[in-house]
Design a protein around this motif. Structure first.
Motif, PDB file in Angstrom:
ATOM      1  N   ARG A 247      12.958  25.268  14.841  1.00  0.00           N
ATOM      2  CA  ARG A 247      13.056  26.122  16.040  1.00  0.00           C
ATOM      3  C   ARG A 247      13.943  25.469  17.086  1.00  0.00           C
ATOM      4  O   ARG A 247      14.772  26.121  17.717  1.00  0.00           O
ATOM      5  N   TYR A 248      13.769  24.158  17.292  1.00  0.00           N
ATOM      6  CA  TYR A 248      14.593  23.413  18.245  1.00  0.00           C
ATOM      7  C   TYR A 248      16.069  23.544  17.884  1.00  0.00           C
ATOM      8  O   TYR A 248      16.911  23.864  18.731  1.00  0.00           O
ATOM      9  N   ALA A 249      16.416  23.318  16.611  1.00  0.00           N
ATOM     10  CA  ALA A 249      17.808  23.404  16.176  1.00  0.00           C
ATOM     11  C   ALA A 249      18.362  24.812  16.382  1.00  0.00           C
ATOM     12  O   ALA A 249      19.485  24.981  16.868  1.00  0.00           O
ATOM     13  N   ALA A 250      17.591  25.823  16.033  1.00  0.00           N
ATOM     14  CA  ALA A 250      18.049  27.209  16.194  1.00  0.00           C
ATOM     15  C   ALA A 250      18.286  27.546  17.668  1.00  0.00           C
ATOM     16  O   ALA A 250      19.271  28.218  18.009  1.00  0.00           O
ATOM     17  N   LEU A 251      17.420  27.073  18.556  1.00  0.00           N
ATOM     18  CA  LEU A 251      17.604  27.327  19.986  1.00  0.00           C
ATOM     19  C   LEU A 251      18.815  26.570  20.530  1.00  0.00           C
ATOM     20  O   LEU A 251      19.545  27.097  21.378  1.00  0.00           O
ATOM     21  N   CYS A 252      19.042  25.365  20.043  1.00  0.00           N
ATOM     22  CA  CYS A 252      20.246  24.630  20.441  1.00  0.00           C
ATOM     23  C   CYS A 252      21.495  25.366  19.969  1.00  0.00           C
ATOM     24  O   CYS A 252      22.490  25.468  20.708  1.00  0.00           O
ATOM     25  N   ASP A 253      21.460  25.896  18.758  1.00  0.00           N
ATOM     26  CA  ASP A 253      22.613  26.602  18.201  1.00  0.00           C
ATOM     27  C   ASP A 253      22.819  27.976  18.830  1.00  0.00           C
ATOM     28  O   ASP A 253      23.833  28.624  18.591  1.00  0.00           O
TER      29      ASP A 253
ATOM     30  N   ASP B  84      19.503  27.550  24.438  1.00  0.00           N
ATOM     31  CA  ASP B  84      18.524  28.393  25.158  1.00  0.00           C
ATOM     32  C   ASP B  84      17.526  27.477  25.868  1.00  0.00           C
ATOM     33  O   ASP B  84      16.543  27.023  25.288  1.00  0.00           O
ATOM     34  N   ALA B  85      17.789  27.199  27.143  1.00  0.00           N
ATOM     35  CA  ALA B  85      17.027  26.202  27.897  1.00  0.00           C
ATOM     36  C   ALA B  85      15.545  26.557  28.001  1.00  0.00           C
ATOM     37  O   ALA B  85      14.686  25.680  27.865  1.00  0.00           O
ATOM     38  N   ASP B  86      15.234  27.833  28.248  1.00  0.00           N
ATOM     39  CA  ASP B  86      13.826  28.216  28.363  1.00  0.00           C
ATOM     40  C   ASP B  86      13.113  28.079  27.028  1.00  0.00           C
ATOM     41  O   ASP B  86      11.984  27.586  26.960  1.00  0.00           O
ATOM     42  N   GLY B  87      13.767  28.495  25.954  1.00  0.00           N
ATOM     43  CA  GLY B  87      13.172  28.360  24.632  1.00  0.00           C
ATOM     44  C   GLY B  87      12.979  26.908  24.240  1.00  0.00           C
ATOM     45  O   GLY B  87      11.933  26.531  23.727  1.00  0.00           O
ATOM     46  N   ILE B  88      13.988  26.075  24.503  1.00  0.00           N
ATOM     47  CA  ILE B  88      13.880  24.655  24.175  1.00  0.00           C
ATOM     48  C   ILE B  88      12.755  24.018  24.975  1.00  0.00           C
ATOM     49  O   ILE B  88      11.916  23.297  24.429  1.00  0.00           O
ATOM     50  N   ALA B  89      12.708  24.287  26.279  1.00  0.00           N
ATOM     51  CA  ALA B  89      11.663  23.689  27.127  1.00  0.00           C
ATOM     52  C   ALA B  89      10.274  24.073  26.647  1.00  0.00           C
ATOM     53  O   ALA B  89       9.341  23.264  26.729  1.00  0.00           O
ATOM     54  N   SER B  90      10.119  25.275  26.118  1.00  0.00           N
ATOM     55  CA  SER B  90       8.795  25.720  25.660  1.00  0.00           C
ATOM     56  C   SER B  90       8.286  24.901  24.478  1.00  0.00           C
ATOM     57  O   SER B  90       7.089  24.930  24.184  1.00  0.00           O
ATOM     58  N   LEU B  91       9.161  24.168  23.815  1.00  0.00           N
ATOM     59  CA  LEU B  91       8.766  23.355  22.667  1.00  0.00           C
ATOM     60  C   LEU B  91       8.215  21.996  23.068  1.00  0.00           C
ATOM     61  O   LEU B  91       7.716  21.258  22.220  1.00  0.00           O
TER      62      LEU B  91
ATOM     63  N   ASN C  86      -4.547  23.772  15.404  1.00  0.00           N
ATOM     64  CA  ASN C  86      -3.851  24.910  14.820  1.00  0.00           C
ATOM     65  C   ASN C  86      -2.438  24.441  14.464  1.00  0.00           C
ATOM     66  O   ASN C  86      -2.118  23.281  14.585  1.00  0.00           O
ATOM     67  N   LEU C  87      -1.580  25.322  14.038  1.00  0.00           N
ATOM     68  CA  LEU C  87      -0.251  24.921  13.610  1.00  0.00           C
ATOM     69  C   LEU C  87       0.755  24.951  14.753  1.00  0.00           C
ATOM     70  O   LEU C  87       1.959  24.959  14.528  1.00  0.00           O
ATOM     71  N   ASP C  88       0.293  24.936  15.986  1.00  0.00           N
ATOM     72  CA  ASP C  88       1.160  24.898  17.149  1.00  0.00           C
ATOM     73  C   ASP C  88       1.438  23.440  17.490  1.00  0.00           C
ATOM     74  O   ASP C  88       0.514  22.660  17.671  1.00  0.00           O
ATOM     75  N   VAL C  89       2.690  23.053  17.546  1.00  0.00           N
ATOM     76  CA  VAL C  89       3.044  21.677  17.864  1.00  0.00           C
ATOM     77  C   VAL C  89       4.010  21.650  19.036  1.00  0.00           C
ATOM     78  O   VAL C  89       4.690  22.620  19.307  1.00  0.00           O
ATOM     79  N   SER C  90       4.043  20.528  19.741  1.00  0.00           N
ATOM     80  CA  SER C  90       4.957  20.329  20.855  1.00  0.00           C
ATOM     81  C   SER C  90       5.564  18.946  20.746  1.00  0.00           C
ATOM     82  O   SER C  90       4.949  18.027  20.226  1.00  0.00           O
ATOM     83  N   SER C  91       6.762  18.816  21.280  1.00  0.00           N
ATOM     84  CA  SER C  91       7.389  17.503  21.316  1.00  0.00           C
ATOM     85  C   SER C  91       6.885  16.748  22.520  1.00  0.00           C
ATOM     86  O   SER C  91       6.835  17.279  23.625  1.00  0.00           O
TER      87      SER C  91
END
Length: 163
Positions: A34-40, A44-51, A135-140
């Protein structure tokens, strides 16, 4: 008979722990994707920050250290000004899960166009990812990006790793 039930219960608990480790590792792989896709997607700053967790750290010797989700978001708002084009290939992931925490390392091969100096190829290492619950939700929690090479395409990495 009671011994057999305890033995079965022990095996079941061990199997559940091993399954949880596998699920956590897969969730971390998905987080990285997901991180790579948002960078590409133009960073997408909001999407990346949400991770990232609220107290996360993202750092790179070349780009700086950003502490906290908002600082990470603000950095990525300007990332398209640094990299006008990029494709993130995450390779050779190595994930170690230990209960609620984990560590992961990846090679990043990133063909990209750097706005100020032309086309380059870079490799990075990322570390310190944490599952965000059962659950399967992870964050950096922390990511450190370290350059392994940075070479204009016309020079080629056979000539020099850094140019």
């Amino acid at each position: 008979m009671a011994q057999d039930n305890r033995s079965d219960l022990t095996r079941l608990e061990q199997t559940e722990r091993r399954l949880q480790v596998l699920e956590d590792a897969e969730a971390i792989r998905n987080l990285k994707a997901r991180y790579a896709a948002l960078c590409d997607n133009q960073y997408d700053a909001d999407g990346i920050a949400s991770l990232f967790t609220e107290d996360a750290v993202w750092e790179s010797p070349a780009l700086g250290r950003f502490e906290g989700r908002e600082a990470i978001r603000n950095f990525f708002r300007g990332a398209s000004g640094i990299y006008s084009f990029a494709i993130h290939y995450s390779l050779n992931g190595h994930i170690e899960v230990d209960g609620e925490t984990s560590r992961a390392r990846w090679y990043l091969f990133m063909p990209c166009t750097v706005a100020q100096s032309g086309d380059v190829a870079r490799w990075y290492r990322s570390r310190d990812l944490r599952p965000g619950g059962r659950n399967l939700d992870v964050s950096s929690q922390a990511v450190r990006s370290e350059p392994l090479m940075s070479v204009p395409f016309e020079t080629g990495w056979a000539t020099a790793r850094f140019a």
